[in-house]
Design an enzyme around this catalytic site. Structure first.
Site, PDB file in Angstrom:
ATOM      1  N   ARG A  36      30.794  51.072  -4.263  1.00  0.00           N
ATOM      2  CA  ARG A  36      30.185  50.070  -3.394  1.00  0.00           C
ATOM      3  C   ARG A  36      29.142  49.190  -4.084  1.00  0.00           C
ATOM      4  O   ARG A  36      28.777  48.138  -3.572  1.00  0.00           O
ATOM      5  CB  ARG A  36      29.522  50.750  -2.196  1.00  0.00           C
ATOM      6  CG  ARG A  36      28.305  51.576  -2.549  1.00  0.00           C
ATOM      7  CD  ARG A  36      27.704  52.256  -1.345  1.00  0.00           C
ATOM      8  NE  ARG A  36      26.503  53.015  -1.721  1.00  0.00           N
ATOM      9  CZ  ARG A  36      25.806  53.761  -0.875  1.00  0.00           C
ATOM     10  NH1 ARG A  36      26.206  53.857   0.378  1.00  0.00           N
ATOM     11  NH2 ARG A  36      24.733  54.397  -1.284  1.00  0.00           N
ATOM     12  N   HIS A 445      17.924  71.673 -44.823  1.00  0.00           N
ATOM     13  CA  HIS A 445      16.518  71.445 -45.126  1.00  0.00           C
ATOM     14  C   HIS A 445      16.377  70.115 -45.846  1.00  0.00           C
ATOM     15  O   HIS A 445      17.181  69.797 -46.721  1.00  0.00           O
ATOM     16  CB  HIS A 445      15.986  72.561 -46.035  1.00  0.00           C
ATOM     17  CG  HIS A 445      14.584  72.342 -46.513  1.00  0.00           C
ATOM     18  ND1 HIS A 445      13.491  72.601 -45.726  1.00  0.00           N
ATOM     19  CD2 HIS A 445      14.098  71.855 -47.691  1.00  0.00           C
ATOM     20  CE1 HIS A 445      12.384  72.308 -46.397  1.00  0.00           C
ATOM     21  NE2 HIS A 445      12.732  71.854 -47.607  1.00  0.00           N
TER      22      HIS A 445
END
Length: 466
Positions: A36, A445
């Site tokens: 809608r 890392h």
């Protein structure tokens, strides 16, 4: 509009509805979406996406205030609020157009209008209050979403008292504002406006902010917010609001004592109400509990052939939960084998404040209340090299394991980019990982994600960097 027949009709084109429709089309179903207002729903147009665009602007503004720490200098740094809002709206518009493209690509019929159940396997469609046609399908999925709940006497007027919609399109930056509710929506707006320079007060009726999070994370978050200058009142409630020309005076009660707080604007963020009105539930077997439709594990309602997903149904009210429900619902309708119900404990939650908050699974308190003997690990960001290099040492990660089986029961995080990292723990829970698999996983890392590994190791007395 002539009567049309489909295999499946979805009422609502939000993150639950459009995903359900695309999955149905992939499975060979002739599918229609009735929307809608705007494709992408509240999440894409007025929620998840445009708020993140606003928060990105506030993050930049925050960094600009700390340029000397990174070796930079700048004069007369300022922002243009109209451009900040315009960028947020353009991001939403771009993605809404993207949803329309995806539906077209999958040959899904999109109908502009409001849908209402109109008998067995029938859906009436109306536009501007006038019925324009009827659709039929053996399966109808309701995905009509929800709207902001309003407190009596403190209803939003769009000028002085805002809902999330109003808060996303300010025409001027208020000097002060009060946020009612400290869930994800309330705290995100508190974070945005504080980072943009407003004086912010948060009022929470429960005894802590972000009340669905682990208690330790909530406490950490409160300290971080207060350090930023946000005033927080917990176990408090707003009793009244008195409006002036350009300010609101609120009566706030805490511990039996009342105080008056005057601010330029108020944001009401006290939950949602399901959009159950006007969709034809009367006279059907669909049950509604506190404005939300009741469903089973596969999103079936009490009315044969009618299903419901997303914010229209039970918590957690999250876009990714709606999308996953849409897929499960459609695959069950299609008769696929091995369709699994959605486990709410495996749905991650994310709050995009500063610092960010993310979690999945049980909190420590929930695990203990469940009768589990637990092992708990913690790791602070101050022990993580990448976090320090980024200038983001404020944060921590907490893990909760079953002491007997090693099952990862829950993970709780606060800090930079934890909303991106929580998925690692979510996958671990989906795969039913134990501490053994997580300990033997190699984390790259230097990354902030290394803190996730350390939080697992710490639960077993093996943390390296803390």
């Amino acid at each position: 509009m002539a009567e049309q027949s489909f295999d499946l009709i979805v009422v609502g084109g939000g993150p639950g509805g459009y995903v359900a429709a695309i999955r149905a089309a992939q499975l060979g179903m002739k599918t229609a979406v009735v929307e809608r207002e705007h494709l992408g729903g509240i999440c894409l147009n007025w929620g998840c996406i445009p708020t993140k665009a606003l928060l990105r602007s506030s993050e930049i503004n925050h960094l600009l205030q700390h340029l000397p720490e990174f070796g930079f200098a700048a004069d007369n740094v300022r922002f243009d609020l109209d451009k900040v809002v315009k960028r947020s709206r353009s991001v939403a518009k771009q993605l809404s157009a993207g949803v329309a493209h995806l539906l077209k690509k999958n040959k899904i019929t999109v109908i502009d209008g409001a849908g209402r159940l109109a008998g067995k396997h029938r859906l009436a469609v109306s536009k501007d209050g006038k019925e324009i046609g009827t659709l039929t399908a053996p399966h109808i999925i309701l995905a009509t979403g929800a709207r902001a709940r309003e407190l009596p006497g403190i209803e939003a007027d769009g000028k002085l008292i805002w809902t999330y919609k109003h808060a996303m399109v300010p025409t001027a930056m208020p000097k002060s504002l009060l946020v009612i509710g400290s869930g994800a929506i309330g705290i995100e707006f508190a974070s945005f406006y504080r980072s943009m320079g407003a004086e912010v007060t948060v009022v929470e009726v429960l005894d802590r902010v972000l009340p669905v999070e682990d208690a330790e994370i909530s406490a950490f978050a409160r300290k971080a917010f207060e350090k930023q200058g946000i005033k927080i009142l917990t176990s408090a409630s707003v009793k009244a609001a008195r409006k002036a020309a350009n300010a609101v005076t609120l009566t706030v009660e805490t511990g039996g004592k009342s105080q008056e707080i005057t601010v330029e604007r108020v944001i009401s963020a006290v939950g949602i109400v399901g959009n159950v009105e006007g969709i034809g539930l009367e006279g059907t077997g669909v049950k509604v509990d506190r404005t939300h439709v009741v469903i089973d594990a596969f999103c079936r309602t009490g009315e044969p052939g009618v299903y419901a997903i997303g914010d229209l149904v039970g918590p957690p009210w999250l876009a990714h939960k709606a999308s996953h429900e849409g897929v499960i619902c459609v695959e069950k309708i299609a008769g696929l084998a091995h369709v699994q119900p959605l486990d709410p404990k495996n749905i991650p939650g994310c709050t995009y404040c500063r610092p960010q908050v993310a979690s999945v699974g049980l909190t420590e308190a929930q695990a203990k209340a469940d009768g589990r003997e637990v092992r708990v690990g913690r790791f602070p960001f101050i022990g993580n090299g990448k976090a320090i290099a980024l200038g983001e040492p404020e944060g921590m990660i907490k893990t909760v394991f079953d002491a007997k089986t090693g099952e990862l029961l829950g993970a709780h995080m606060i800090g930079a980019e934890v909303t991106e990292m929580i998925q690692g723990y979510t996958i671990a829970r989906t795969l039913e990982s134990t501490e053994a698999e997580l300990m033997h996983t190699v984390f790259p890392h230097p990354t902030v994600s290394e803190a996730m590994h350390e939080a697992v190791l710490d639960a077993y007395g093996r943390a390296i960097h803390f």
